[in-house]
Motif scaffolding. Structure first.
Motif, PDB file in Angstrom:
ATOM      1  N   ILE A  16     -30.714 -53.259 -46.477  1.00 19.88           N
ATOM      2  CA  ILE A  16     -30.049 -52.234 -46.846  1.00 19.88           C
ATOM      3  C   ILE A  16     -30.152 -51.727 -48.289  1.00 19.88           C
ATOM      4  CG2 ILE A  16     -27.639 -51.163 -47.702  1.00 19.88           C
ATOM      5  CD1 ILE A  16     -26.508 -53.112 -45.273  1.00 19.88           C
ATOM      6  N   VAL A  17     -30.236 -50.839 -48.511  1.00 20.55           N
ATOM      7  CA  VAL A  17     -31.164 -50.244 -50.186  1.00 20.55           C
ATOM      8  C   VAL A  17     -29.782 -49.079 -50.148  1.00 20.55           C
ATOM      9  CG1 VAL A  17     -32.823 -48.908 -51.022  1.00 20.55           C
ATOM     10  CG2 VAL A  17     -33.701 -50.552 -49.662  1.00 20.55           C
ATOM     11  N   LYS A  18     -29.610 -48.873 -51.303  1.00 18.68           N
ATOM     12  CA  LYS A  18     -28.755 -47.951 -51.767  1.00 18.68           C
ATOM     13  C   LYS A  18     -29.975 -46.559 -52.553  1.00 18.68           C
ATOM     14  CE  LYS A  18     -25.098 -48.655 -54.440  1.00 18.68           C
ATOM     15  NZ  LYS A  18     -24.257 -49.735 -55.484  1.00 18.68           N
ATOM     16  N   PHE A  19     -29.330 -45.834 -52.697  1.00 11.93           N
ATOM     17  CA  PHE A  19     -29.776 -44.807 -53.248  1.00 11.93           C
ATOM     18  C   PHE A  19     -28.946 -44.058 -53.656  1.00 11.93           C
ATOM     19  CE2 PHE A  19     -32.305 -45.402 -48.883  1.00 11.93           C
ATOM     20  CZ  PHE A  19     -33.403 -45.500 -49.424  1.00 11.93           C
ATOM     21  N   GLU A  20     -28.744 -44.293 -54.666  1.00  9.36           N
ATOM     22  CA  GLU A  20     -27.981 -44.016 -56.215  1.00  9.36           C
ATOM     23  C   GLU A  20     -28.692 -42.269 -56.966  1.00  9.36           C
ATOM     24  OE1 GLU A  20     -26.633 -45.734 -60.220  1.00  9.36           O
ATOM     25  OE2 GLU A  20     -26.071 -47.080 -58.414  1.00  9.36           O
ATOM     26  N   VAL A  21     -27.581 -41.580 -57.081  1.00 10.47           N
ATOM     27  CA  VAL A  21     -27.380 -39.773 -57.096  1.00 10.47           C
ATOM     28  C   VAL A  21     -26.586 -39.880 -58.622  1.00 10.47           C
ATOM     29  CG1 VAL A  21     -26.966 -37.945 -56.536  1.00 10.47           C
ATOM     30  CG2 VAL A  21     -27.208 -39.223 -54.701  1.00 10.47           C
ATOM     31  N   ASN A  22     -27.422 -39.401 -59.199  1.00 12.61           N
ATOM     32  CA  ASN A  22     -26.730 -39.114 -61.137  1.00 12.61           C
ATOM     33  C   ASN A  22     -25.943 -38.193 -60.811  1.00 12.61           C
ATOM     34  OD1 ASN A  22     -28.512 -36.712 -60.123  1.00 12.61           O
ATOM     35  ND2 ASN A  22     -29.230 -36.195 -62.763  1.00 12.61           N
ATOM     36  N   GLN A  29     -14.372 -39.762 -51.841  1.00 13.43           N
ATOM     37  CA  GLN A  29     -14.719 -40.663 -50.339  1.00 13.43           C
ATOM     38  C   GLN A  29     -15.764 -41.383 -49.571  1.00 13.43           C
ATOM     39  OE1 GLN A  29     -13.807 -36.530 -49.310  1.00 13.43           O
ATOM     40  NE2 GLN A  29     -11.890 -36.982 -47.832  1.00 13.43           N
ATOM     41  N   SER A  30     -15.360 -42.198 -48.651  1.00 16.58           N
ATOM     42  CA  SER A  30     -16.678 -43.178 -48.164  1.00 16.58           C
ATOM     43  C   SER A  30     -16.873 -43.234 -46.728  1.00 16.58           C
ATOM     44  CB  SER A  30     -15.609 -44.696 -48.067  1.00 16.58           C
ATOM     45  OG  SER A  30     -15.763 -44.929 -49.959  1.00 16.58           O
ATOM     46  N   PHE A  31     -17.550 -43.107 -46.512  1.00 16.72           N
ATOM     47  CA  PHE A  31     -18.205 -43.045 -45.311  1.00 16.72           C
ATOM     48  C   PHE A  31     -19.228 -44.087 -43.937  1.00 16.72           C
ATOM     49  CE2 PHE A  31     -16.329 -38.869 -47.452  1.00 16.72           C
ATOM     50  CZ  PHE A  31     -15.984 -38.300 -46.471  1.00 16.72           C
ATOM     51  N   GLU A  32     -19.249 -44.229 -43.303  1.00 19.80           N
ATOM     52  CA  GLU A  32     -19.691 -44.990 -42.690  1.00 19.80           C
ATOM     53  C   GLU A  32     -20.191 -44.721 -41.022  1.00 19.80           C
ATOM     54  OE1 GLU A  32     -19.566 -49.458 -40.662  1.00 19.80           O
ATOM     55  OE2 GLU A  32     -19.072 -48.734 -42.589  1.00 19.80           O
ATOM     56  N   PHE A  33     -21.317 -44.569 -40.923  1.00 18.09           N
ATOM     57  CA  PHE A  33     -21.902 -44.066 -39.513  1.00 18.09           C
ATOM     58  C   PHE A  33     -22.646 -44.978 -38.572  1.00 18.09           C
ATOM     59  CE2 PHE A  33     -21.345 -40.309 -42.784  1.00 18.09           C
ATOM     60  CZ  PHE A  33     -20.044 -39.379 -42.132  1.00 18.09           C
ATOM     61  N   PRO A  52     -36.991 -42.694 -37.714  1.00 15.58           N
ATOM     62  CA  PRO A  52     -36.713 -44.136 -36.510  1.00 15.58           C
ATOM     63  C   PRO A  52     -36.423 -45.469 -36.804  1.00 15.58           C
ATOM     64  CG  PRO A  52     -38.919 -42.911 -36.624  1.00 15.58           C
ATOM     65  CD  PRO A  52     -38.557 -42.104 -37.440  1.00 15.58           C
ATOM     66  N   PHE A  53     -36.472 -45.535 -37.882  1.00 13.56           N
ATOM     67  CA  PHE A  53     -35.571 -47.067 -38.799  1.00 13.56           C
ATOM     68  C   PHE A  53     -33.849 -46.500 -39.552  1.00 13.56           C
ATOM     69  CE2 PHE A  53     -38.300 -44.893 -41.599  1.00 13.56           C
ATOM     70  CZ  PHE A  53     -37.441 -45.028 -42.957  1.00 13.56           C
ATOM     71  N   VAL A  54     -33.534 -46.157 -38.791  1.00 15.16           N
ATOM     72  CA  VAL A  54     -32.141 -45.873 -39.989  1.00 15.16           C
ATOM     73  C   VAL A  54     -31.228 -46.184 -38.718  1.00 15.16           C
ATOM     74  CG1 VAL A  54     -30.634 -44.802 -40.636  1.00 15.16           C
ATOM     75  CG2 VAL A  54     -32.656 -43.987 -41.460  1.00 15.16           C
ATOM     76  N   LYS A  55     -30.718 -46.972 -39.268  1.00 15.00           N
ATOM     77  CA  LYS A  55     -29.499 -48.053 -38.449  1.00 15.00           C
ATOM     78  C   LYS A  55     -28.473 -47.775 -39.031  1.00 15.00           C
ATOM     79  CE  LYS A  55     -27.756 -52.868 -36.940  1.00 15.00           C
ATOM     80  NZ  LYS A  55     -28.256 -54.456 -37.066  1.00 15.00           N
ATOM     81  N   LYS A  56     -28.036 -47.769 -39.810  1.00 17.51           N
ATOM     82  CA  LYS A  56     -26.431 -47.292 -40.012  1.00 17.51           C
ATOM     83  C   LYS A  56     -26.881 -46.216 -41.723  1.00 17.51           C
ATOM     84  CE  LYS A  56     -23.426 -50.332 -38.568  1.00 17.51           C
ATOM     85  NZ  LYS A  56     -22.496 -51.880 -38.885  1.00 17.51           N
ATOM     86  N   VAL A  57     -25.738 -45.173 -42.216  1.00 19.26           N
ATOM     87  CA  VAL A  57     -25.563 -44.364 -43.271  1.00 19.26           C
ATOM     88  C   VAL A  57     -24.877 -44.743 -44.144  1.00 19.26           C
ATOM     89  CG1 VAL A  57     -25.574 -42.510 -43.995  1.00 19.26           C
ATOM     90  CG2 VAL A  57     -27.097 -43.260 -42.111  1.00 19.26           C
ATOM     91  N   TYR A  58     -24.371 -45.323 -44.828  1.00 14.69           N
ATOM     92  CA  TYR A  58     -23.200 -45.209 -45.567  1.00 14.69           C
ATOM     93  C   TYR A  58     -22.873 -44.106 -46.727  1.00 14.69           C
ATOM     94  CZ  TYR A  58     -23.419 -49.942 -43.776  1.00 14.69           C
ATOM     95  OH  TYR A  58     -23.280 -50.852 -42.611  1.00 14.69           O
ATOM     96  N   ILE A  59     -22.206 -43.075 -46.763  1.00 17.20           N
ATOM     97  CA  ILE A  59     -22.071 -42.315 -48.027  1.00 17.20           C
ATOM     98  C   ILE A  59     -20.629 -42.402 -48.806  1.00 17.20           C
ATOM     99  CG2 ILE A  59     -21.761 -39.781 -48.445  1.00 17.20           C
ATOM    100  CD1 ILE A  59     -23.485 -39.354 -45.309  1.00 17.20           C
ATOM    101  N   SER A  60     -20.765 -42.585 -50.176  1.00 18.43           N
ATOM    102  CA  SER A  60     -19.717 -42.803 -51.182  1.00 18.43           C
ATOM    103  C   SER A  60     -19.765 -42.772 -52.560  1.00 18.43           C
ATOM    104  CB  SER A  60     -19.036 -44.402 -50.355  1.00 18.43           C
ATOM    105  OG  SER A  60     -18.172 -44.842 -51.791  1.00 18.43           O
TER     106      SER A  60
END
Length: 300
Positions: A16-22, A29-33, A52-60
Motif C-alpha cells: 500500500i502506498v499513500k498519495f498525499e494531497v496538499n 469522510q473515508s471511503f474504501e473500494f 491492472p495492478f490496483v487491488k483496493k482504493v482508499y480515499i480519506s
C-alpha cells in the motif's frame, strides 16, 4: 485556482502506498473500494481501477491510498500514479459524487485542559487541517470559516488549529465550566456538516510559507540549524500535545541568545517562562555546550 500537489508516502504495508494531497479532497469522510463496481460513488477511484495492478482504493481526508497486486512493484509505478491523480484533480475531476456519499459523518470531539488556564484544546477523531494555523482576530480568520464563526462568541480571544484539534484562548469574562460544552458541540457540528475548516487557498498559502521557511532554513548559520532541529525533534511534539507550537526566530552568535515565538496554548501561558528557562534553555545548553546562554520567548 489552487493547484493540487500529490506526494508519494510509503506505509508500513509494502503493498500500500499513500498519495498525499496538499488540500482536502473529501469532506472529512473515508471511503474504501475493492473493485470498479463498488467505486461508482468515486469517479477518481474508478479511473484508478483501470490500472491492472490496483487491488483496493482508499480515499480519506487529504490522501488516496492504493493497494497493489504483486504483478508490479511500487517503485516502478508510484510516480506515474501520483502524476495521474494530480492531473485528474487539477483537471477538475470529481473525487466523490455527493449524492451517493454518506449524509452524516461520525465525529467525536473531546475537551482537554492545557497548562495555560486560558486555553482549552478540543480534539477531533479526524484530521481537520493539513497544516497549523493561528488567528488572533476575526480579521485574520478570513481564510478559516471555523475560526471566523468561533470569533462570534464574545469570550473567544484567539484560535489555533492543527492537524486534529482546535485550541481556543478565552477572555477572562467567562469560565471554562460555563462554555466548554457549548464550544465542543459547536466544533463537533461544524465538522459533521462537512464545511471547510480552512479554505483551500489557506493550505496553498501555508505551503508557500513552508517553502519560504525551507529557504530561510538553508540560509541559517550552522548553530541556528542545530537549534531548529532540536526544537523540531524534542520540543515541538511536547508543546503540540498541550495545544501549542514553538517557532525559532533568531540566534545571536555574539550574545548567544535564542529567540522563539510561542503560539496556541503556549502563548501567554504563565508556565511558559518556567518551561523555557528550566526546560528548553537547559536542553540547548547541554546539547550545544558553549553556544547558548539564554532563551527569550515572544508571545504570538
Amino acid at each position: 485556482m489552487n493547484t493540487f500537489k500529490v506526494s508519494v508516502q510509503e506505509t508500513s504495508n509494502n503493498a500500500i502506498v499513500k498519495f498525499e494531497v496538499n488540500q482536502f479532497i473529501t469532506k472529512h469522510q473515508s471511503f474504501e473500494f475493492s473493485n470498479v463496481d463498488e467505486a461508482k460513488p468515486s469517479p477518481l477511484a474508478q479511473q484508478l481501477f483501470y490500472l491492472p495492478f490496483v487491488k483496493k482504493v482508499y480515499i480519506s481526508g487529504n490522501f488516496v491510498a492504493v493497494e497493489r497486486y504483486d504483478i508490479v512493484q511500487w517503485a516502478d509505478v508510484q510516480d506515474e500514479v501520483a502524476q495521474q491523480i494530480e492531473a485528474y484533480l487539477n483537471g477538475g475531476g470529481t473525487v466523490i459524487i455527493e449524492a451517493e456519499a454518506p449524509k452524516k459523518i461520525p465525529v467525536t470531539v473531546y475537551a482537554e485542559a492545557t497548562p495555560n488556564p486560558s486555553v482549552m484544546k478540543f480534539v477531533a477523531n479526524k484530521k481537520i487541517v493539513t497544516a497549523l494555523f493561528e488567528f488572533t482576530s476575526i480579521d485574520e480568520a478570513k481564510l478559516s470559516p471555523l475560526a471566523t464563526e468561533l470569533f462570534h462568541f464574545p469570550f473567544v480571544k484567539s484560535v489555533f488549529i492543527e492537524e486534529n484539534y482546535v485550541s481556543i484562548t478565552k477572555y477572562d469574562i467567562s469560565e471554562w465550566q460555563d462554555i466548554t460544552i457549548e464550544l465542543r458541540e459547536f466544533i463537533k457540528q461544524f465538522i459533521e456538516s462537512g464545511k471547510d475548516v480552512v479554505l483551500p487557498e489557506a493550505s496553498q498559502k501555508q505551503q508557500n510559507t513552508s517553502t519560504q521557511k525551507n529557504t530561510h532554513f538553508e540560509a541559517l548559520d550552522d548553530t541556528s540549524k542545530e537549534i531548529v532541529n532540536i526544537l523540531e525533534e524534542y520540543v515541538k511534539p511536547a508543546v503540540a500535545s498541550d495545544g501549542g507550537n514553538i517557532q525559532f526566530l533568531s540566534y545571536d552568535e555574539t550574545t548567544k541568545n535564542v529567540s522563539v515565538l510561542l503560539q496556541g496554548a503556549c502563548s501567554g501561558c504563565p508556565s511558559s517562562t518556567f518551561t523555557l528557562k528550566n526546560g528548553i534553555e537547559n536542553m540547548l545548553k547541554q546539547m550545544l555546550p558553549g553556544k547558548v546562554e539564554m532563551v527569550e520567548a515572544i508571545n504570538g
